[in-house]
Design an enzyme around this catalytic site. Structure first.
Site, mmCIF file in Angstrom:
data_model
loop_
_atom_site.group_PDB
_atom_site.id
_atom_site.type_symbol
_atom_site.label_atom_id
_atom_site.label_comp_id
_atom_site.label_asym_id
_atom_site.label_seq_id
_atom_site.Cartn_x
_atom_site.Cartn_y
_atom_site.Cartn_z
ATOM 1 N N GLU B 62 9.483 0.323 -6.156
ATOM 2 C CA GLU B 62 8.486 -0.486 -5.450
ATOM 3 C C GLU B 62 7.698 -1.387 -6.394
ATOM 4 O OE1 GLU B 62 8.915 2.795 -4.971
ATOM 5 O OE2 GLU B 62 9.623 2.921 -2.904
ATOM 6 N N HIS B 130 3.599 10.231 3.730
ATOM 7 C CA HIS B 130 4.243 9.155 4.495
ATOM 8 C C HIS B 130 3.372 8.848 5.710
ATOM 9 C CE1 HIS B 130 7.580 10.308 1.972
ATOM 10 N NE2 HIS B 130 8.373 9.386 2.475
#
Lengths: 319, 338
Positions: B62, B130
């Site tokens: 990322e 998450h």
């Protein structure tokens, strides 16, 4: 050496320009007239000059907090640099960048990225744009040996590798990340070895030999333009001054310093040039005198240059 | 007109923008793999066949691919990057905050970074990593625009506006609102479909939306909380309390004009936020309202937010973590009736 006389004298001029610029900046900083902090590159001039000489005007570089040499090598003027360091609105970043963020996009230099390894993925992204648009441009991404330990190095280099991006990763290995020697933070201190693990070519070069750097970068740039990039160049060099500001470098061993000081990139290149037969010591002295004059004039102007108004605080945030 | 969910509307927005402008491309994880999912929530499904070479699948990196998006944007491309889960923005944040958001300022206005970063947020049965509502970490970053979409119409129009904007735009989506279908359908999903007009349109990135007009109290929310606030207003309406509901939508900058007009009218504000109360977006919003419109307030601003805990997994706790319509209605009721 078959290089053109004017070309090699140009390289010499850039080397001396960077050295004299840095020495003058150090003086200005210590006398208290220059604000901020400084990270200097005395001793490392040949890496910046050799790499940038291999690039075209439309090619880019990314740099770090130690970017004065890169900037001068890529063609930023002494005046726009000094103005920036003094915080003047006439500086290359209108006084909003400062020493760690010097750059000028029109001259192919992204403002210095002072987060270690922060420029590596970014340079890969620039190279992705060049590749997608088939522009033929390359980007040389300067970073130090310290950056190799960052996750951003791995991520950026890996993506450049899998997509064959036209980026030259230029590791200026000066043996120290701030005060920590590389043998404490690398099991394998040969940085160029890492390229093979990503599947591309790496090379270790004498970073204090401006011609060796120039030749390696020229080859790397050609490979990048041919779609065979990226390339990792490890340039072995040494910082003759502190990591920043008043660092006295007590962590550098005396014998190590002496060995590297005897391989000073400017002295060595001067010796090479004088051996050519078509360059006299007076030529080199004239270059140094002209550089000193340029810097002296630059300092006089920079000290009188206009500063931003308070209204400028809130401009340039959003496009 | 056609009825679409957010995932489909985003897909159409991307398709139209990529067709219109060759500098637009998508970059992220698992977004274009043939036989794959089209991103974690199907938004880019089928696009790699339509746009060969412009739907770029990355390694799981990322920080790296965000930096790549920044660099490409600086060179005139218009990348749409996405993280599979908003939580991963912490990994990407150096590039987003130190490079994308600051590059223009540091360069004295020479550089533009026209990139979009899409990020799904919200507590949805996946435990603590998450699930976070990430808006709070990015709303105070100068140089970065932040929006959050709650329905398909806005999703399409704001994504198109974000792609065309010359600044980095962080684009939040809620996992319960996508309307993703098939294997990527989300249990507990909320209907966020809209009638989508034919043809091109954009929705501004700096305007809140009044979803329901009312005179007694202003309910502010975004993403799922815009829906829950609207449901709360329905409940309150049955009790004779006339609530105005504003989808804040633009989180940086806030649209204080729209919000202020409502505060002047009602004098009472309830802000609903999914995410810990301490240090949340609602804290900034409450302070901003108090500074600007304090003299119109009949009561102090009230916040309905999550407990100051990580997002829990077990449904009984997760459902309590996420403010629902009943909690929002109760706060409004108390504000009015004491």
């Amino acid at each position: 050496m078959n290089l053109d006389r004017d070309f090699v004298l140009g390289l010499y001029r850039k080397l001396v320009l960077i050295r004299e610029f840095e020495e003058r900046v150090k003086f200005l900083f210590l006398e208290g007239t220059m604000p901020g902090t400084i990270h200097q590159c005395q001793g490392q001039e040949a890496t910046a000059v050799g790499v940038c000489a291999a690039l075209g005007a439309s090619d880019y570089i990314t740099s770090t907090f130690r970017g004065h040499g890169h900037a001068l090598a890529k063609g930023l003027s002494v005046q726009e640099m000094l103005d920036e360091l003094f915080g003047a609105s006439t500086g290359c970043c209108k006084g909003k960048g400062g020493s760690m963020h010097v750059g000028n996009m029109a001259k192919g230099m992204v403002p210095g990225i002072a987060i270690v390894a922060g420029g590596i993925p970014l340079a890969a992204g620039m190279a992705l744009a060049f590749k997608m648009r088939k522009t033929g441009q390359v980007v040389a991404c300067f970073f130090g040996d310290g950056a190799v330990a960052e996750g951003a190095f791995h991520e950026g280099v890996n993506m450049a590798a899998i997509w064959d991006l036209p980026v030259i990763f230029v590791c200026e290995n000066n043996l120290y990340g701030a005060s920590t020697r590389i043998d404490k933070v690398m099991k394998n201190p040969k940085v160029s070895d890492r390229a093979a693990s990503y599947g591309f070519r790496g090379e270790t070069v004498d970073g204090n030999d401006v011609i060796a750097v120039y030749e390696a970068a020229t080859k790397a740039a050609a490979e990048c333009r041919a779609g065979k990039g990226p390339v990792l160049l490890e340039l072995l060099t040494y910082r003759r001054t502190g990591h920043s500001r008043r660092d006295a470098c007590h962590y550098q061993a005396k014998t190590e310093k002496e060995a590297w000081f005897s391989r000073d990139p400017i002295d060595r290149f001067a010796t090479q040039l004088l051996g050519r037969g078509d360059i006299a010591i007076a030529d080199l002295e004239a270059i140094k005198a002209a550089v000193e004059k340029e810097i002296e004039d630059g300092v006089v102007n920079a000290k009188q240059a206009p500063h931003p108004t308070l209204a400028d605080l809130t401009t340039d945030v959003l496009a | 007109m056609k009825r679409q969910g957010i995932a489909e509307a985003l897909r159409d927005a991307i398709t139209e923008e990529m067709t219109r402008d060759p500098s637009v491309f998508c970059i992220g994880e698992d977004i274009g793999v043939p036989g794959g999912w089209g991103g974690a929530f199907t938004v880019t499904l089928g696009l790699s066949e339509k746009f060969p070479g412009r739907i770029i699948d990355t390694p799981i990196a990322e920080l790296g691919f965000t930096g790549i998006a920044v660099g490409a944007a600086m060179m005139g491309m218009r990348p749409i990057a996405d993280v599979q889960y908003g939580d991963f923005l912490f990994l990407a944040s150096d590039q987003l905050i130190n490079n994308a958001a600051k590059m223009r300022y540091m360069s004295g206005g020479a550089i533009t970074v026209p990139m979009v970063m899409r990020a799904p947020v919200g507590a949805t049965g996946r435990g603590s990593q998450h699930a976070q509502s990430m808006e709070r970490y990015f709303t105070g970053v100068p140089g970065l625009k932040v929006v959050a979409v709650s329905n398909a119409y806005d999703a399409k129009g704001m994504l198109k506006a974000a792609v065309r904007d010359d600044n980095p735009v962080l684009f939040f989506e809620h996992k319960l609102l996508y309307g993703s279908k098939g294997a990527r359908a989300e249990p507990g999903a909320v209907d966020a479909t809209s009638e989508i007009p034919e043809g091109d349109y954009t929705v501004p990135l700096d305007k809140a939306a009044v979803r329901r007009e009312g005179n007694d109290v202003t309910l502010l929310g975004w993403l799922l909380m815009a829906h829950n606030s609207l449901a709360a207003a329905g409940t309150l309406g049955g009790e004779g309390i006339d609530a105005e509901v504003i989808d804040v939508r633009s989180l940086s900058p806030f649209d204080y004009e729209t919000i202020g007009a409502s505060v002047r009218k009602t004098g009472r504000v309830v802000i609903a936020e999914e995410g810990p109360k301490t240090g949340g977006v609602s804290a900034e919003l409450a302070a901003g309202i108090a500074e600007r419109f304090g003299k119109f307030l009949k009561e102090p601003v009230v916040r309905v937010a999550s407990a100051d805990v990580p997002v829990p997994f077990t449904p009984i706790l997760e459902n309590d973590y996420r403010p629902d319509a009943a909690k929002i209605a109760a706060a409004a009721r108390k504000l009015i009736k004491g």
